[in-house]
Design a protein around this motif. Structure first.
Motif, PDB file in Angstrom:
ATOM      1  N   SER A   1      -7.418  -3.076 -12.401  1.00  0.00           N
ATOM      2  CA  SER A   1      -7.930  -2.847 -13.747  1.00  0.00           C
ATOM      3  C   SER A   1      -7.451  -1.497 -14.265  1.00  0.00           C
ATOM      4  CB  SER A   1      -9.466  -2.884 -13.746  1.00  0.00           C
ATOM      5  OG  SER A   1      -9.942  -4.164 -13.397  1.00  0.00           O
ATOM      6  N   SER A   2      -7.483  -1.336 -15.574  1.00  0.00           N
ATOM      7  CA  SER A   2      -6.981  -0.088 -16.170  1.00  0.00           C
ATOM      8  C   SER A   2      -7.897   1.096 -15.899  1.00  0.00           C
ATOM      9  CB  SER A   2      -6.815  -0.273 -17.680  1.00  0.00           C
ATOM     10  OG  SER A   2      -8.054  -0.640 -18.275  1.00  0.00           O
ATOM     11  N   ASN A   3      -9.181   0.819 -15.609  1.00  0.00           N
ATOM     12  CA  ASN A   3     -10.141   1.923 -15.454  1.00  0.00           C
ATOM     13  C   ASN A   3     -10.624   2.149 -14.018  1.00  0.00           C
ATOM     14  OD1 ASN A   3     -11.492  -0.465 -15.351  1.00  0.00           O
ATOM     15  ND2 ASN A   3     -13.251   0.210 -16.558  1.00  0.00           N
ATOM     16  N   GLU A   4     -10.137   1.369 -13.061  1.00  0.00           N
ATOM     17  CA  GLU A   4     -10.530   1.590 -11.672  1.00  0.00           C
ATOM     18  C   GLU A   4      -9.500   0.975 -10.726  1.00  0.00           C
ATOM     19  OE1 GLU A   4     -14.225  -0.218 -10.600  1.00  0.00           O
ATOM     20  OE2 GLU A   4     -13.848  -2.040 -11.737  1.00  0.00           O
ATOM     21  N   PRO A   5      -9.464   1.454  -9.476  1.00  0.00           N
ATOM     22  CA  PRO A   5      -8.463   0.952  -8.531  1.00  0.00           C
ATOM     23  C   PRO A   5      -8.823  -0.452  -8.029  1.00  0.00           C
ATOM     24  CG  PRO A   5      -9.940   2.451  -7.412  1.00  0.00           C
ATOM     25  CD  PRO A   5     -10.312   2.503  -8.877  1.00  0.00           C
ATOM     26  N   LEU A   6      -7.900  -1.050  -7.319  1.00  0.00           N
ATOM     27  CA  LEU A   6      -8.137  -2.326  -6.641  1.00  0.00           C
ATOM     28  C   LEU A   6      -7.780  -2.122  -5.176  1.00  0.00           C
ATOM     29  CD1 LEU A   6      -8.854  -5.324  -6.650  1.00  0.00           C
ATOM     30  CD2 LEU A   6      -6.476  -5.827  -7.286  1.00  0.00           C
ATOM     31  N   ASP A   7      -8.804  -2.158  -4.339  1.00  0.00           N
ATOM     32  CA  ASP A   7      -8.644  -1.896  -2.913  1.00  0.00           C
ATOM     33  C   ASP A   7      -9.027  -3.164  -2.163  1.00  0.00           C
ATOM     34  OD1 ASP A   7      -8.069  -0.342  -0.710  1.00  0.00           O
ATOM     35  OD2 ASP A   7     -10.019   0.645  -0.645  1.00  0.00           O
ATOM     36  N   PHE A   8      -8.087  -3.761  -1.437  1.00  0.00           N
ATOM     37  CA  PHE A   8      -8.421  -4.994  -0.724  1.00  0.00           C
ATOM     38  C   PHE A   8      -7.818  -5.017   0.679  1.00  0.00           C
ATOM     39  CE2 PHE A   8      -4.783  -5.716  -3.473  1.00  0.00           C
ATOM     40  CZ  PHE A   8      -3.868  -6.415  -2.701  1.00  0.00           C
ATOM     41  N   PHE A   9      -8.530  -5.708   1.534  1.00  0.00           N
ATOM     42  CA  PHE A   9      -8.207  -5.816   2.957  1.00  0.00           C
ATOM     43  C   PHE A   9      -8.138  -7.296   3.298  1.00  0.00           C
ATOM     44  CE2 PHE A   9     -10.104  -6.752   7.105  1.00  0.00           C
ATOM     45  CZ  PHE A   9      -9.288  -6.042   7.961  1.00  0.00           C
ATOM     46  N   GLY A  10      -7.330  -7.670   4.293  1.00  0.00           N
ATOM     47  CA  GLY A  10      -7.282  -9.096   4.607  1.00  0.00           C
ATOM     48  C   GLY A  10      -6.517  -9.458   5.855  1.00  0.00           C
ATOM     49  N   PHE A  11      -6.283 -10.767   5.998  1.00  0.00           N
ATOM     50  CA  PHE A  11      -5.662 -11.350   7.177  1.00  0.00           C
ATOM     51  C   PHE A  11      -4.540 -12.301   6.769  1.00  0.00           C
ATOM     52  CE2 PHE A  11     -10.162 -10.665   7.703  1.00  0.00           C
ATOM     53  CZ  PHE A  11     -10.272  -9.957   8.882  1.00  0.00           C
ATOM     54  N   THR A  12      -3.559 -12.439   7.635  1.00  0.00           N
ATOM     55  CA  THR A  12      -2.514 -13.454   7.454  1.00  0.00           C
ATOM     56  C   THR A  12      -2.538 -14.375   8.666  1.00  0.00           C
ATOM     57  OG1 THR A  12      -0.818 -12.058   8.521  1.00  0.00           O
ATOM     58  CG2 THR A  12      -1.044 -11.908   6.114  1.00  0.00           C
ATOM     59  N   THR A  13      -2.104 -15.611   8.493  1.00  0.00           N
ATOM     60  CA  THR A  13      -2.189 -16.598   9.571  1.00  0.00           C
ATOM     61  C   THR A  13      -0.969 -16.578  10.485  1.00  0.00           C
ATOM     62  OG1 THR A  13      -1.254 -18.280   8.091  1.00  0.00           O
ATOM     63  CG2 THR A  13      -3.666 -18.139   8.223  1.00  0.00           C
ATOM     64  N   SER A  14      -0.426 -15.410  10.695  1.00  0.00           N
ATOM     65  CA  SER A  14       0.697 -15.246  11.619  1.00  0.00           C
ATOM     66  C   SER A  14       0.658 -13.835  12.197  1.00  0.00           C
ATOM     67  CB  SER A  14       2.029 -15.477  10.908  1.00  0.00           C
ATOM     68  OG  SER A  14       3.115 -15.157  11.767  1.00  0.00           O
ATOM     69  N   ALA A  15       0.913 -13.736  13.503  1.00  0.00           N
ATOM     70  CA  ALA A  15       0.967 -12.427  14.149  1.00  0.00           C
ATOM     71  C   ALA A  15       2.368 -11.837  14.107  1.00  0.00           C
ATOM     72  CB  ALA A  15       0.494 -12.536  15.602  1.00  0.00           C
ATOM     73  N   GLN A  16       3.325 -12.589  13.529  1.00  0.00           N
ATOM     74  CA  GLN A  16       4.685 -12.074  13.365  1.00  0.00           C
ATOM     75  C   GLN A  16       4.761 -11.260  12.081  1.00  0.00           C
ATOM     76  OE1 GLN A  16       7.356 -15.401  13.402  1.00  0.00           O
ATOM     77  NE2 GLN A  16       7.037 -15.819  15.561  1.00  0.00           N
ATOM     78  N   LYS A  17       5.812 -10.457  11.967  1.00  0.00           N
ATOM     79  CA  LYS A  17       6.000  -9.687  10.739  1.00  0.00           C
ATOM     80  C   LYS A  17       6.151 -10.665   9.569  1.00  0.00           C
ATOM     81  CE  LYS A  17       7.931  -5.438  12.640  1.00  0.00           C
ATOM     82  NZ  LYS A  17       6.714  -4.677  12.319  1.00  0.00           N
TER      83      LYS A  17
END
Length: 232
Positions: free
Chosen positions: A164-180
């Protein structure tokens, strides 16, 4: 008290039978135990070996702090960091990767495609938008996201996140692969389009090579860029 020979023989026979039954039961137990061990080792051989090694070593896997890692990418508009099986071995057995992205107000993670995994995300601070496109180019989702929201992006679907223009966007998560994961970015200085640049690409869009080159060179930043229109 004197034992009658017949009574002694009967008692001895019973004792022998009891001992024999106990021996048979023990043998059956051993065979059953061995059979189960063979079965488990045939199915989970590598994991059992690793468990045995860990037991001998008497130590558990080390911990890994995501915040201690240097960001994989960082510029004036935000940063991103990821963790896969090559960085932290326990992720190999679980088959997942971990990532964390921080976008400053009014910035965007450029449109990209995950070629190896589905991505799950949790907004931990701020707000913005997430836009997802089907592989055929049609719109799949364009929605507002805020703290506490969970989203997922299927493999091969192009998508971007916009703060958003007035605040940051901070997100954390997972992917379904342990490879790069090696995401393929579609916009910016390191975009897939730039690597494909040539007369064929220009012809596909029905423009001259110079026009196509001007379009691709218009964005000097890569990965995280200022958004033209911030998420509302």
């Amino acid at each position: 008290m004197a034992w009658h020979p017949k009574t002694m023989i009967t008692h001895h026979m019973k004792k022998m039978m009891q001992d024999q039954e106990e021996d048979v039961e023990e043998e059956v137990k051993q065979k059953t135990s061995w059979s189960w061990r063979e079965l488990l080792e045939s199915v989970f051989g590598d994991e059992i070996k690793n468990m045995k090694k860990d037991k001998v070593a008497h130590k558990s896997p080390r911990s890994c702090n995501l915040y201690d890692r240097k960001p994989d990418f960082k510029n004036s508009y935000g940063w991103s960091v990821s963790l896969d099986g090559s960085d932290y071995s326990p992720l190999k057995s679980s088959g997942i990767g971990i990532y964390h992205v921080n976008l400053k107000p009014g910035s965007m993670m450029t449109p990209h495609v995950n070629p190896r995994a589905t991505e799950y995300g949790i907004v931990i601070r701020g707000s913005g938008r997430i836009q997802i496109v089907f592989p055929n180019g049609t719109n799949a989702m364009d929605t507002h996201i805020k703290q506490g929201d969970v989203f997922f992006v299927p493999r091969y679907f192009a998508f971007c996140q916009i703060a958003s223009s007035n605040e940051p966007l901070d997100f954390f998560g997972f992917t379904t692969s342990a490879q790069k994961n090696k995401p393929q970015f579609l916009v910016g200085a390191t975009s897939l389009m730039k690597s494909m640049m040539g007369p064929e690409l220009a012809a596909a869009f029905g423009v001259s090579e110079d026009s196509m080159q001007n379009i691709l060179n218009a964005q000097h930043e890569s990965v995280i860029v200022p958004a033209l229109q911030a998420g509302q």
